[in-house]
Design an enzyme around this catalytic site. Structure first.
Site, mmCIF file in Angstrom:
data_model
loop_
_atom_site.group_PDB
_atom_site.id
_atom_site.type_symbol
_atom_site.label_atom_id
_atom_site.label_comp_id
_atom_site.label_asym_id
_atom_site.label_seq_id
_atom_site.Cartn_x
_atom_site.Cartn_y
_atom_site.Cartn_z
ATOM 1 N N GLU A 40 0.800 -1.229 0.000
ATOM 2 C CA GLU A 40 0.000 0.000 0.000
ATOM 3 C C GLU A 40 0.830 1.275 0.000
ATOM 4 O O GLU A 40 0.434 2.270 -0.609
ATOM 5 C CB GLU A 40 -0.955 -0.004 1.207
ATOM 6 C CG GLU A 40 -2.147 -0.947 1.090
ATOM 7 C CD GLU A 40 -1.827 -2.409 1.358
ATOM 8 O OE1 GLU A 40 -0.657 -2.723 1.674
ATOM 9 O OE2 GLU A 40 -2.738 -3.247 1.252
ATOM 10 N N HIS A 73 -10.997 -3.875 11.127
ATOM 11 C CA HIS A 73 -11.699 -3.693 9.848
ATOM 12 C C HIS A 73 -12.949 -2.836 10.011
ATOM 13 O O HIS A 73 -13.898 -2.984 9.249
ATOM 14 C CB HIS A 73 -12.096 -5.049 9.263
ATOM 15 C CG HIS A 73 -10.993 -5.745 8.525
ATOM 16 N ND1 HIS A 73 -9.811 -6.101 9.118
ATOM 17 C CD2 HIS A 73 -10.881 -6.151 7.237
ATOM 18 C CE1 HIS A 73 -9.032 -6.709 8.227
ATOM 19 N NE2 HIS A 73 -9.650 -6.746 7.084
HETATM 20 C C1 LIG Z 1 -2.507 -4.543 4.394
HETATM 21 C C2 LIG Z 1 -3.643 -5.285 3.827
HETATM 22 N N1 LIG Z 1 -3.935 -5.128 2.527
HETATM 23 C C3 LIG Z 1 -4.963 -5.810 1.985
HETATM 24 C C4 LIG Z 1 -5.721 -6.664 2.728
HETATM 25 C C5 LIG Z 1 -6.886 -7.451 2.114
HETATM 26 N N2 LIG Z 1 -6.564 -8.867 2.109
HETATM 27 C C6 LIG Z 1 -7.041 -9.723 3.040
HETATM 28 S S1 LIG Z 1 -6.475 -11.272 2.826
HETATM 29 C C7 LIG Z 1 -5.610 -10.855 1.454
HETATM 30 C C8 LIG Z 1 -4.860 -11.871 0.656
HETATM 31 C C9 LIG Z 1 -3.480 -12.087 1.104
HETATM 32 O O1 LIG Z 1 -2.911 -13.093 0.332
HETATM 33 P P1 LIG Z 1 -1.878 -14.111 0.945
HETATM 34 O O2 LIG Z 1 -0.926 -13.362 1.828
HETATM 35 O O3 LIG Z 1 -1.286 -14.871 -0.169
HETATM 36 O O4 LIG Z 1 -2.723 -15.040 1.901
HETATM 37 P P2 LIG Z 1 -3.832 -16.112 1.520
HETATM 38 O O5 LIG Z 1 -5.157 -15.417 1.612
HETATM 39 O O6 LIG Z 1 -3.554 -16.622 0.173
HETATM 40 O O7 LIG Z 1 -3.723 -17.159 2.565
HETATM 41 C C10 LIG Z 1 -5.761 -9.502 1.189
HETATM 42 C C11 LIG Z 1 -5.114 -8.796 0.070
HETATM 43 C C12 LIG Z 1 -5.392 -6.766 4.088
HETATM 44 N N3 LIG Z 1 -6.099 -7.531 4.927
HETATM 45 N N4 LIG Z 1 -4.349 -6.088 4.597
#
Ligand SMILES: Cc1ncc(C[n+]2csc(CCOP(=O)(O)OP(=O)(O)O)c2C)c(N)n1
Ligand SMILES: Cc1ncc(C[n+]2csc(CCOP(=O)(O)OP(=O)(O)O)c2C)c(N)n1
Ligand SMILES: [Mg+2]
Ligand SMILES: [Mg+2]
Lengths: 323, 358, 323, 358
Positions: free
Chosen positions: D65, D134
């Site tokens: 971000e 959130h």
């Molecule tokens: C700083 C931040 N940016 C965006 C999000 C929205 N978000 C929630 S879960 C996620 C996916 C993250 O992907 P990954 O780290 O590969 O984990 P996975 O869900 O695949 O287990 C995102 C982008 C967040 N929670 N926090």
């Protein structure tokens, strides 16, 4: 190294238990009583179990939004977890946190938070304290492929390398961040283990769906860490079987191709291991039945407990703002 | 007690507080860019690393503010008592995610299982042409957040007391430290003592008007009071010390006593410290009081701070401005030679010895 | 590749000019009329000149707190810069920014800001816009070894690699961040060029005190970039000769050893190149005299201009808050 | 005009505004995690990538971000008009350094040479047990900063208008978008139109009391007004729309008209939106008015928001609470069956169709 029969069964049991628990959550989610976002780990159980089986009770883990499997694999209380999902006062965070804030200090589950990447420095800090206090504990930090895009990922590896911290970075690479495939987010030339090495942290790529590989290789590394107190990173390719957030399958959205889904379905860590155990006569049908019964009983008693538990009282709202 | 006092500067007082805390509790550690360098954060950490040689307790850090904060949080969860310092509040903006989402809420979201005893010292810059990115105040970004405590040092005595109390506190405490206070000297007890967090202090009693302020602006209030004293105007000064929690009781006592209040904001006024103070006062006055009481505010001008001293001087209210404002509020129409106090210090220098750069 | 005699003199001239300008700033700083922090580049001129001599006028650079050399090497107006240091309305930022906010859009100096690392994503964004708009321009981002510790450094390389942006990351490694040696901040196994490669950005280590090496190697890379529009990183070891911030020598503080200082003093990019040019009869004493006279004249006229210029009027304070 | 109106949701209205802006100005691009995914940021960006296929203009982003914001700033400096969206305001905390130190001050610190035309959409979460990380509001963290414009969408009509104006603006504009408004429907003109930034709107006229609010809370004010109408109480509602600049003129007009004002804060009140509004009102009233006017506030409770719905419901004031408060302020002692409007929606659901998860 060889794995004893008893331990093989244990690996299988732990994975199956997590799977069954999450399947039950998915089933009951539509009763609308677990009213919080849930990120299920179905398909990724081998990572959690393979790593955590090598950790001692007082070793610690930290994890992120997709935390059920890690919490359970590390020995977190099932009843407290289900109650937390139901928002009850008996929840592991008294209902204040919900599914994304699982914690069980007695089991060494130190933290889960849903801000992507944010537990990586926090886990590194716990490892730092362990080093300062010479506690001898290991910390494992679980995070996804998406989290490796956050600046704190790099910064934390940097610090862990500089101070030689006893921390294991566990990157669960399921190739997706929500609906985004890794190729949309990272250069094809990018390589997580090379990144790690270039920062001074030794690392290894593992098959995240092979429970024995995860178990044995992480045993190796963790044993080394107990001696040399150095950081390591492992990257484990794996597959998220259901939707990113929520109880359902979302294959109808077509963000993952049929081929891709087929490929990975055949790699299910649990059914493959079950076949393997049976083929090698390490697990009888009767044993399996017993295991399943046992798990079922645990689950239904946890859900009963959660359902019967009370919601927290209003005064709790103001109780834990300041210590 | 008197014997055990001596005049030392805010920087020396902070340093003394740090050393005493570290001696008292071996879990206290000091983290920040430059904490162990020859300048030692404007003298506040100078050579502390040398005092604690056996077990390393003073840690320089890579330029990675967000992770620094996360690591401090993690270590605080495991029994370490970290004190972070940023040479400018602006650098801490890189770490607001960790401070606001994590540290502030940890006690709550863990259901009371763990709190984060973490102290973050934020230094507010000013002067010598540092310009827009090295001279913001920004207290309210933190004071808005439940779960944080936010306090402001304003003199050598409370510097040590607030620091010690913050380190002993079980919660994340943000300490604001103004660069222009570091060299200010006054009597400071030698002993280990605390200044209760969450309490304002009436640092000067008076009956004609109340000035409410914090941080460096309290200095300007004191100067203003000194001038007005010669004209028989007795100013009462409430030094907030704590922005969260806010000590509305002490504020209201003084407001009711003098019936005339000038809130002196240490930063920009829009959505600033003064906004909350005035609202709270308003909420606490009854209708009759409202018509009789005079409540005004003054603060930094609402723009980025320029580098050139020819314009920066218009951004900060000085004691001259305070005197004018009080004069107007009291309708005293005094002809005041404000120059009384200025020893010809340039507007971009905290004191005569200072000749930049920071 | 060979460098023409004319160009060699130009390289020398540019370095010397920057050195003399900064020496004059240092001299006059104690008059207390340049009342803003200054971070001098004395000792590091070869990087700025070697790279910028390969950039076209409409190519862009962004830089950080230590920006004088880059600004001047890219062709930024000397008068506007000195006026900025004096806080005058004729300054390149009208006195609002000071020494750490140099800008000259006509010369392609797009930005300098003193928050460590923060111009790295901003420069990457400029490169992205160039790619989107097919402007054909190259962006060079100058930053220090300290800045490579910030998360935005990694994140920006990641993005540049993913989108194949025409951006040159220039890491000026003077081994220090303020008083902190790199060994206190980074693991010995950390390697900036390997980091870059692991993220998908090609990279090269260069001798930052050899003007010809910097010039030739960056010419190579920039030529490639104009064709393939891909990101590159170069890391250049160099030496900051005076204190971190301010006009003085601070060797008395002993944070850098005598040996270290001696070693680097012998590597001065300017005096070495001068010797080289003289030895090879490429530069006569007379020429040198002329060059120095010319530079002196520029400098004194710039300082005169700045001193004579007016301070901005009060209304300027509110003029540029919103466009 | 009427013909060209139709009822669409806030999400659809935002989407329409985005598409129109992108058609009008080919420099407008859309950036954010998930902007081109099947859910399309709660429908607000759904399939926009498909509409602009030729030249890519919709960009998914790595989870980075801070750099995303820096890159957007850089591209904005070079003639691109980026619109960033964060699915939760909390994620933007990672980028406050870029927003506060860089974007907000660029026009100033470049001496007017370049401004940063950048739009950042921040979505405020609420409900369905999302918990402490959130569901924050945090508007004042941005509204405190000179150089930023900070606006709040509160209905389908101003959603499109504010978005279009923000994209046309030459400055960094922060748009707050409440998750519980996305599905709210109303008439929205089909044409390309602007809602002037910096203006509050009196969205309901009344003579007995003024409610001042923003974002989702304006919905609750409308519901409160609907109920009180049946009891012949005429509520006037000032929807702030813009927090910076603040339209004090419109506020004061209404305050003076009804003489009774309830400020309804969309977030925590301490150092919150209501603090600035009440201070500004206070500054603008003369002493006589002060004694006669009644000015109160209500807002979120001062704590992190818990996940469990059994406690989250105590954190947010509802129209029921507003009705009670108005009742008290007017001393009307009405016995009101508030239930009039509640269609048995649970306290953690924005509407009946919503069954989580987000
Ligand atoms: C700083 C931040 N940016 C965006 C999000 C929205 N978000 C929630 S879960 C996620 C996916 C993250 O992907 P990954 O780290 O590969 O984990 P996975 O869900 O695949 O287990 C995102 C982008 C967040 N929670 N926090
Ligand atoms: C985010 C941030 N943290 C800390 C600082 C304080 N600071 C100013 S310059 C500097 C040194 C940076 O070192 P490097 O990037 O190597 O540049 P150099 O000074 O060596 O040219 C530091 C830490 C800052 N300006 N910004
Ligand atoms: Mg993933
Ligand atoms: Mg350096």
């Amino acid at each position: 190294m060889k794995i004893k029969k008893k331990n093989k069964i244990k690996l299988y049991y732990e994975m199956l238990r997590i799977r069954e628990i999450e399947k039950t959550i998915a089933e009951k989610y539509n009763e609308w009583e677990m009213r919080c976002p849930v990120h299920l780990s179905i398909g990724q159980e081998a990572v959690a179990v393979g790593v955590c089986q090598n950790l001692k009770k007082n070793d610690e883990i930290v994890t992120a939004h997709r935390c059920h499997a890690h919490y359970l694999a590390k020995g977190g209380s099932l009843k407290s977890m289900i109650s937390e999902l139901y928002g009850k006062e008996t929840g592991c965070a008294k209902g204040l946190g919900g599914s994304m804030h699982l914690i069980d200090l007695r089991a060494g589950v130190s933290a889960a938070v849903p801000i992507v990447g944010s537990t990586i420095p926090i886990g590194t800090g716990i490892a730092w304290a362990n080093k300062i206090k010479k506690s001898g504990k290991i910390v494992a930090i679980f995070f996804g492929d998406g989290a490796t895009e956050e600046g704190v990922f790099f910064e934390s590896l940097d610090f862990a390398a500089l101070h030689r911290l006893p921390v294991l970075f566990v990157c669960e690479n399921n190739e997706y961040s929500v609906y985004s495939h890794i190729s949309k987010r990272q250069s094809k030339k990018r390589n997580i283990t090379s990144i790690s090495e270039s920062l001074g942290v030794k690392s290894l790529k593992l098959n995240g769906n092979s429970i024995e590989e995860v178990f044995l290789k992480s045993k190796d590394i963790i044993n080394k860490m107990r001696k040399d107190s150095k950081p390591y990173l492992i990257e484990l390719k794996t597959f998220r079987a259901v939707e990113h957030c929520g109880p359902n399958n979302d294959d109808n959205l077509n963000y993952r191709t049929k081929n891709y889904l087929n490929y990975w379905e055949q790699k299910c860590p649990i059914s493959n291991y079950e076949k393997f155990l049976k083929r090698n006569k390490l697990l009888s049908n009767y044993q399996l039945l017993k295991i399943k019964e046992n798990i079922k009983k645990q689950i239904s008693s946890a859900f009963d407990f959660a359902k019967k538990s009370k919601f927290p009282k209003k005064k709790l709202l103001k109780k834990y703002i300041y210590a | 007690m008197l014997k055990k006092n001596r005049k030392i500067s805010v920087a020396e007082s902070i340093r003394e507080g740090l050393i005493m805390s570290m001696k008292k509790d071996k879990n206290v550690i000091l983290i920040g860019l430059g904490v162990d360098d020859p300048k030692g954060i404007f003298g506040t950490t100078k050579k502390i690393d040398k005092i604690f040689l056996k077990k390393k307790r003073v840690f320089d850090f890579p330029t990675a503010e967000n992770t620094m904060t996360g690591i401090a949080i993690g270590s605080a969860l495991s029994g370490v008592r970290p004190v972070i310092v940023h040479q400018r509040v602006e650098f801490s903006l890189l770490s607001l995610e960790q401070i606001i989402n994590q540290a502030a809420k940890w006690y709550f979201m863990s259901g009371g299982k763990k709190s984060v005893p973490l102290v973050i010292r934020l230094i507010i810059g000013r002067g010598w042409g540092q310009g827009p990115q090295h001279s913001q105040s920004l207290e309210t970004l933190f004071a808005h957040i439940p779960g944080l405590k936010v306090v402001c040092i304003s003199n050598p005595k409370n510097a040590k007391g607030i620091l010690i109390s913050s380190i002993e506190d079980k919660n994340p405490v943000i300490i604001f430290e103004h660069r222009w206070l570091h060299e200010v000297k006054d009597f400071v007890p030698k002993k280990y003592y605390k200044t209760k967090l969450g309490k304002a202090e009436i640092i000067k009693k008076g009956k004609h008007i109340t000035l409410i302020s914090s941080s460096y602006m309290t200095m300007e209030c004191l100067r203003c009071a000194e001038i007005l004293k010669k004209y028989s105007i007795q100013v009462e000064i409430v030094d907030l010390q704590s922005l969260r929690p806010l000590d509305i009781k002490t504020i209201m006592k003084s407001v009711r006593k003098t019936k005339k209040t000038l809130v002196v904001d240490n930063g920009g006024m829009m959505y600033g410290i003064s906004s909350e103070i005035i609202s709270k006062i308003h909420e606490n006055l009854n209708p009759r009081e409202k018509s009789k009481f005079l409540i005004k505010r003054i603060g930094l001008s609402d723009n980025p701070i320029p580098s050139t001293r020819s314009l920066a001087k218009y951004c900060y209210p000085t004691y001259d401005d305070l005197v004018d404002k009080v004069n107007k509020m009291l309708k005293t129409k005094l002809k005041i030679k404000n120059k009384l106090l200025t020893k010809n210090i340039a507007t971009d220098q905290p004191n005569l010895n200072f000749t930049g750069p920071f």
